[in-house]
Design a protein around this motif. Structure first.
Motif, PDB file in Angstrom:
ATOM      1  N   ASP A  76      25.551  42.282  45.919  1.00 14.89           N
ATOM      2  CA  ASP A  76      26.083  41.404  44.548  1.00 14.89           C
ATOM      3  C   ASP A  76      26.089  41.797  43.772  1.00 14.89           C
ATOM      4  N   GLY A  77      26.687  40.746  42.991  1.00 14.09           N
ATOM      5  CA  GLY A  77      26.887  41.157  41.122  1.00 14.09           C
ATOM      6  C   GLY A  77      28.108  41.607  40.697  1.00 14.09           C
ATOM      7  N   PRO A  78      27.601  41.407  39.499  1.00 13.04           N
ATOM      8  CA  PRO A  78      28.814  42.404  38.502  1.00 13.04           C
ATOM      9  C   PRO A  78      29.108  43.395  39.027  1.00 13.04           C
ATOM     10  N   VAL A  79      28.433  43.883  38.893  1.00 18.50           N
ATOM     11  CA  VAL A  79      28.170  45.926  39.006  1.00 18.50           C
ATOM     12  C   VAL A  79      28.472  46.291  40.629  1.00 18.50           C
ATOM     13  N   VAL A  80      28.332  45.742  41.375  1.00 18.54           N
ATOM     14  CA  VAL A  80      28.718  46.304  42.768  1.00 18.54           C
ATOM     15  C   VAL A  80      30.153  45.524  42.683  1.00 18.54           C
ATOM     16  N   ASP A  81      30.868  44.575  42.249  1.00 20.09           N
ATOM     17  CA  ASP A  81      32.207  43.637  41.926  1.00 20.09           C
ATOM     18  C   ASP A  81      32.924  45.048  41.374  1.00 20.09           C
ATOM     19  N   THR A  82      32.123  45.490  40.266  1.00 21.32           N
ATOM     20  CA  THR A  82      33.210  46.450  39.342  1.00 21.32           C
ATOM     21  C   THR A  82      33.226  47.930  40.076  1.00 21.32           C
ATOM     22  N   LEU A  83      32.176  47.627  41.083  1.00 22.16           N
ATOM     23  CA  LEU A  83      32.291  49.852  41.570  1.00 22.16           C
ATOM     24  C   LEU A  83      33.697  49.679  42.957  1.00 22.16           C
ATOM     25  N   LEU A  84      33.570  48.004  43.331  1.00 24.71           N
ATOM     26  CA  LEU A  84      34.177  47.417  44.091  1.00 24.71           C
ATOM     27  C   LEU A  84      35.649  47.443  43.718  1.00 24.71           C
ATOM     28  N   ASP A  85      36.083  47.474  43.369  1.00 26.81           N
ATOM     29  CA  ASP A  85      37.374  47.217  41.902  1.00 26.81           C
ATOM     30  C   ASP A  85      38.258  48.824  41.551  1.00 26.81           C
ATOM     31  N   ALA A  86      36.760  49.346  41.258  1.00 29.80           N
ATOM     32  CA  ALA A  86      36.997  50.595  40.757  1.00 29.80           C
ATOM     33  C   ALA A  86      37.904  51.180  42.442  1.00 29.80           C
ATOM     34  N   GLY A  87      37.534  50.890  43.521  1.00 29.81           N
ATOM     35  CA  GLY A  87      37.901  51.460  44.953  1.00 29.81           C
ATOM     36  C   GLY A  87      36.557  52.507  45.061  1.00 29.81           C
ATOM     37  N   LEU A  88      35.748  52.231  44.497  1.00 33.74           N
ATOM     38  CA  LEU A  88      33.912  53.207  44.976  1.00 33.74           C
ATOM     39  C   LEU A  88      33.781  52.921  46.543  1.00 33.74           C
ATOM     40  N   THR A  89      33.300  54.037  47.180  1.00 28.94           N
ATOM     41  CA  THR A  89      32.239  53.254  48.449  1.00 28.94           C
ATOM     42  C   THR A  89      31.239  53.054  47.860  1.00 28.94           C
ATOM     43  N   VAL A  90      30.680  51.315  48.191  1.00 28.68           N
ATOM     44  CA  VAL A  90      29.430  50.891  47.600  1.00 28.68           C
ATOM     45  C   VAL A  90      27.743  51.213  48.597  1.00 28.68           C
ATOM     46  N   ARG A 130      22.258  57.454  58.665  1.00 30.64           N
ATOM     47  CA  ARG A 130      21.635  56.188  59.018  1.00 30.64           C
ATOM     48  C   ARG A 130      22.133  55.177  57.841  1.00 30.64           C
ATOM     49  N   LEU A 131      23.063  55.086  56.993  1.00 29.23           N
ATOM     50  CA  LEU A 131      23.838  53.924  56.430  1.00 29.23           C
ATOM     51  C   LEU A 131      25.081  53.970  56.453  1.00 29.23           C
ATOM     52  N   ARG A 132      25.157  52.470  56.424  1.00 24.12           N
ATOM     53  CA  ARG A 132      26.659  51.782  55.963  1.00 24.12           C
ATOM     54  C   ARG A 132      27.156  52.130  54.991  1.00 24.12           C
ATOM     55  N   PRO A 133      28.556  51.351  54.747  1.00 21.33           N
ATOM     56  CA  PRO A 133      28.698  51.388  54.023  1.00 21.33           C
ATOM     57  C   PRO A 133      29.303  50.400  53.346  1.00 21.33           C
ATOM     58  N   LEU A 134      28.932  48.837  52.100  1.00 20.73           N
ATOM     59  CA  LEU A 134      29.734  47.547  51.833  1.00 20.73           C
ATOM     60  C   LEU A 134      30.667  46.910  52.145  1.00 20.73           C
ATOM     61  N   VAL A 135      30.771  46.693  53.771  1.00 23.25           N
ATOM     62  CA  VAL A 135      32.540  45.741  53.179  1.00 23.25           C
ATOM     63  C   VAL A 135      31.811  44.400  53.024  1.00 23.25           C
TER      64      VAL A 135
END
Length: 420
Positions: A76-90, A130-135
């Motif tokens: 979470d946080g502003p960085v994650v919000d920015t990445l998600l808003d840009a359509g990137l997979t986190v 072994r990894l999952r995207p943040l939903v």
């Protein structure tokens, strides 16, 4: 922040978009960024400031290199919000995991932000299965989670402040300690405000104390004469000038406790309002002895994204309710699961522990565990694991818990009726 959480895939594709991955080592003032290609070669390394302009620059750099997936250590946080808003997979990779992964690239294992950014990016390239995207959960759930965690912090601060006040009173005004049931109750704080020195306590008589309690609307069942006798029987506190100076400290602690109590209650009202309007409220408020605050915590920590937990086992493991099994050859050990979501585990075990007082099935699971020699925390985790399977099914089916359809509960009730 995007709220359409279920539109994102719960699995990563076999290959990353454009055959590049990025890693971001999050920090307070700036963030290290690394981008690697399909062969693990670092094609970009840099830092961006934790500002609006810096985050804008981050998206620009990632877009320039065709990055579609980013690994980071926090969800979470502003960085994650920015990445998600840009359509990137986190993709979130925990700090403990990153610490262990450093040994892949060297034996020193030293912490370095720029190197950790590379480790994140390269791990996203190599460990995709072994990894999952943040939903992300919906904004309503995220807001509720922050409110519940803030309340939990306030309660912790209140407990600490009450302990400090109690320790102070034992030295300067022992008669007040234990006079009423809770030191942070309204009557206790009002009493400390009016009678903050031993000299003022000496002025009291049973009648004067009774009159004062009546004006406060005291609803306790203890006779004022009994309370007055407790005051007389307690060790005497500080008097005269020394008592007056200590009263300032008493007032400071009492004011702090009163403020924390008031702010906790205000936050609880806000949580109750948020819970009322939440789409999943009916599921968690239907659980036995869940109440409002406990139900809100469960909802907030589990979230509302069903894709996050495809099976009950995935939920129980993250909640730390499932034991950790290690096996080497013929040696097999089952132990406590340290790697889990601590907030989720706390919410689930808090609910499970109290549920046994209202649900015979829960009481039986707990008592059977105690009979087998488990201690209280272990028995509660066993019960929490059982509850999580039920909660998961209710959650996935969007149904409230119905005791009449809980076959295990009905079986226990039938056995109790036969024994009676």
């Amino acid at each position: 922040m995007k709220s359409a959480s279920n539109t994102r895939s719960s699995e990563l594709p076999e290959f990353p978009p454009n055959d590049v991955t990025a890693g971001i080592d999050w920090a307070r003032d700036d963030h290290a960024v690394a981008i690697v290609d399909g062969r693990g070669r670092e094609v970009h390394r840099g830092t961006v400031e934790h500002t609006t302009a810096g985050l804008r620059e981050l998206i620009k750099v990632l877009g320039k290199h065709g990055v579609g997936e980013v690994a980071i250590e926090r969800p979470d946080g502003p960085v994650v919000d920015t990445l998600l808003d840009a359509g990137l997979t986190v993709v979130v990779i925990s700090p403990n995991r990153v610490k262990n992964l450093r040994s892949r690239y060297g034996s020193a294992g030293n912490k370095d932000d720029r190197f950790d950014a590379y480790v994140l990016a390269d791990t996203l390239r190599t460990d995709r299965t072994r990894l999952r995207p943040l939903v992300p959960d919906t904004e309503a759930t995220i807001a509720l989670r922050r409110a519940c965690r803030a309340r939990k912090d306030l309660v912790g601060h209140r407990v600490a402040a009450v302990n400090q006040l109690r320790a102070h009173l034992r030295l300067v005004l022992p008669a007040v300690v234990g006079l009423f049931r809770d030191l942070d109750s309204a009557i206790s704080l009002a009493f400390l405000t009016r009678f903050d020195t031993q000299d003022k306590l000496d002025w009291l008589t049973p009648k004067r104390l009774g009159d004062w309690l009546a004006k406060q609307g005291y609803s306790g069942r203890v006779d004022p004469a009994v309370l007055h006798q407790q005051i007389l029987a307690a060790p005497r506190g500080a008097t005269s000038t020394h008592g007056t100076t200590q009263a300032h400290i008493t007032a400071s602690y009492a004011t702090l406790v009163r403020t924390l109590v008031e702010q906790t209650k205000a936050l609880e009202k806000q949580i109750d309002t948020q819970l009322t309007t939440h789409a999943d409220a009916h599921i968690f408020t239907s659980l036995p002895r869940a109440g409002r605050i406990r139900a809100a915590r469960l909802l907030a920590e589990i979230g509302d994204c069903r894709a996050k937990f495809p099976t009950p086992e995935s939920l129980t493991c993250l909640a730390g309710a499932a034991p950790s099994t290690r096996q080497s050859g013929k040696l097999r050990t089952v132990g406590f699961r340290w790697a889990c979501d601590k907030q989720l585990r706390d919410a689930v075990t808090d609910f499970a522990s109290d549920s046994r007082r209202a649900n015979p099935w829960a009481a039986k699971i707990y008592n059977d565990a105690i009979t087998r020699g488990k201690d209280h925390p272990h028995a509660v985790r066993i019960l929490a694991r059982a509850w999580l399977h039920i909660i998961w099914h209710c959650w996935q089916d969007n149904l409230a818990y119905d005791p009449t359809k809980h076959h295990a509960l009905q079986h226990v009730l039938a056995q109790q009726n036969e024994a009676a």
